[in-house]
Design a protein around this motif. Structure first.
Motif, PDB file in Angstrom:
ATOM      1  N   HIS A  50       0.854  -1.198   0.000  1.00 18.66           N
ATOM      2  CA  HIS A  50       0.000   0.000   0.000  1.00 18.66           C
ATOM      3  C   HIS A  50       0.884   1.241   0.000  1.00 18.66           C
ATOM      4  O   HIS A  50       2.104   1.132   0.015  1.00 18.66           O
ATOM      5  CB  HIS A  50      -0.999  -0.005   1.157  1.00 18.66           C
ATOM      6  CG  HIS A  50      -0.403  -0.016   2.539  1.00 18.66           C
ATOM      7  ND1 HIS A  50       0.372  -1.047   3.008  1.00 18.66           N
ATOM      8  CD2 HIS A  50      -0.494   0.866   3.560  1.00 18.66           C
ATOM      9  CE1 HIS A  50       0.736  -0.798   4.258  1.00 18.66           C
ATOM     10  NE2 HIS A  50       0.232   0.367   4.622  1.00 18.66           N
ATOM     11  N   HIS A  52       1.338   3.800   2.176  1.00 27.04           N
ATOM     12  CA  HIS A  52       1.806   4.517   3.357  1.00 27.04           C
ATOM     13  C   HIS A  52       3.329   4.627   3.314  1.00 27.04           C
ATOM     14  O   HIS A  52       4.005   3.753   2.762  1.00 27.04           O
ATOM     15  CB  HIS A  52       1.344   3.823   4.639  1.00 27.04           C
ATOM     16  CG  HIS A  52      -0.120   4.015   4.924  1.00 27.04           C
ATOM     17  ND1 HIS A  52      -0.856   3.146   5.693  1.00 27.04           N
ATOM     18  CD2 HIS A  52      -0.973   4.994   4.526  1.00 27.04           C
ATOM     19  CE1 HIS A  52      -2.117   3.594   5.758  1.00 27.04           C
ATOM     20  NE2 HIS A  52      -2.208   4.706   5.054  1.00 27.04           N
ATOM     21  N   HIS A 110      -7.237  -2.107   6.041  1.00 21.13           N
ATOM     22  CA  HIS A 110      -6.296  -1.083   6.507  1.00 21.13           C
ATOM     23  C   HIS A 110      -6.674   0.234   5.845  1.00 21.13           C
ATOM     24  O   HIS A 110      -7.623   0.286   5.069  1.00 21.13           O
ATOM     25  CB  HIS A 110      -4.880  -1.551   6.124  1.00 21.13           C
ATOM     26  CG  HIS A 110      -3.769  -0.726   6.687  1.00 21.13           C
ATOM     27  ND1 HIS A 110      -3.576  -0.575   8.036  1.00 21.13           N
ATOM     28  CD2 HIS A 110      -2.794  -0.009   6.076  1.00 21.13           C
ATOM     29  CE1 HIS A 110      -2.514   0.207   8.229  1.00 21.13           C
ATOM     30  NE2 HIS A 110      -2.025   0.563   7.053  1.00 21.13           N
ATOM     31  N   ASP A 146      -0.284  -4.630   5.785  1.00 17.73           N
ATOM     32  CA  ASP A 146      -0.846  -4.061   7.018  1.00 17.73           C
ATOM     33  C   ASP A 146      -2.307  -4.462   7.036  1.00 17.73           C
ATOM     34  O   ASP A 146      -3.070  -4.081   6.143  1.00 17.73           O
ATOM     35  CB  ASP A 146      -0.771  -2.525   6.995  1.00 17.73           C
ATOM     36  CG  ASP A 146       0.563  -1.984   7.458  1.00 17.73           C
ATOM     37  OD1 ASP A 146       1.488  -2.789   7.686  1.00 17.73           O
ATOM     38  OD2 ASP A 146       0.687  -0.749   7.579  1.00 17.73           O
TER      39      ASP A 146
END
Ligand code: NI
Ligand code: MN
Length: 232
Positions: A50, A52, A110, A146
């Protein structure tokens, strides 16, 4: 046989004689990471769970310098293309055969935000995923990304026990130890490796607690030291 190296947090390298891939290469700013990005000399593919910052990490610099192809969800892949990087977009439930093996994008529960990078560029909003990597058609490695616990995780091993499952245990942003142990119960694997803990104060966790719970299930757990490499 592929070899798996841990760089702290959720960053891993998987390689054999022919191929090298990185997953979530958060090296710069990762207090547990024993290497600097410029020490990475080969990387064919970068898998991103992802957008982040603690997962995107050094992706742009590494992919640029080493010519790596980024494998990520569609939105992130389009953004990478716009930056001049090679990228392959996927979405949850889809799988694709790459030269090193097959990658399937697995649901992860998430946040969907995109990080603001140090140079001010913003990553787009994106769906978080985990990856089931079948290396060279023989070894299966599940990087859960995550995620919180979800019962469909049971489906990840529906074709038989996996070789390795990489499970976040740090709590707060992901599963904590209790839910991670439940995930280990649901996702059958020959070896469990905890990740996403102790990088920051808010995810301080004793990995041996996870190991204890996994061993109580009659399964094997390995707490990898950052920099350590094991054969899968
Ligand atoms: Ni995240
Ligand atoms: Mn994270």
């Amino acid at each position: 046989m592929p070899k798996l190296t841990y760089y702290g947090h959720s960053a891993f390298r998987i390689r054999d004689n022919q191929h090298t891939i990185l997953v979530d290469p958060f090296l710069t700013g990762n207090p547990l990471c024993p290497i600097k990005p410029d020490e990475v000399t080969a990387c064919d593919y970068i898998l991103l769970t992802h957008g982040h910052g603690d997962h995107f990490g050094d992706t742009a610099e590494l992919a640029q310098r080493l010519g790596s192809t980024v494998i990520a969800t569609h939105e992130l892949a389009v953004w990478c293309n716009e930056q001049g990087l090679k990228a392959h977009g996927m979405a949850v439930g889809g799988a694709y055969d790459f030269p090193f093996g097959r990658v399937k994008a697995i649901t992860a529960l998430h946040g969907t935000g995109g990080a603001t990078l140090p140079d001010g560029k913003e990553l787009p909003s994106n769906s978080p995923v985990g990856f089931l990597i079948t290396w060279g058609k023989t070894k299966s490695i599940y990087h859960a990304g995550d995620t919180g616990l979800f019962s469909d995780m049971k489906l990840v091993c529906e074709n038989g026990p996996l070789d390795v499952a990489l499970i976040p245990i740090g709590d707060n942003y992901t599963m904590g130890v209790d839910d991670a142990a439940r995930a280990a119960e649901w996702v059958e694997a020959n070896l469990y490796i905890p990740m996403h803990y102790n990088t920051f104060d808010v995810i301080k966790t004793d990995p041996l607690e996870f190991a204890f719970k996994v061993e109580k299930l009659g399964r094997r757990c390995k707490v990898m030291k950052p920099g350590e490499e094991i054969e899968v």
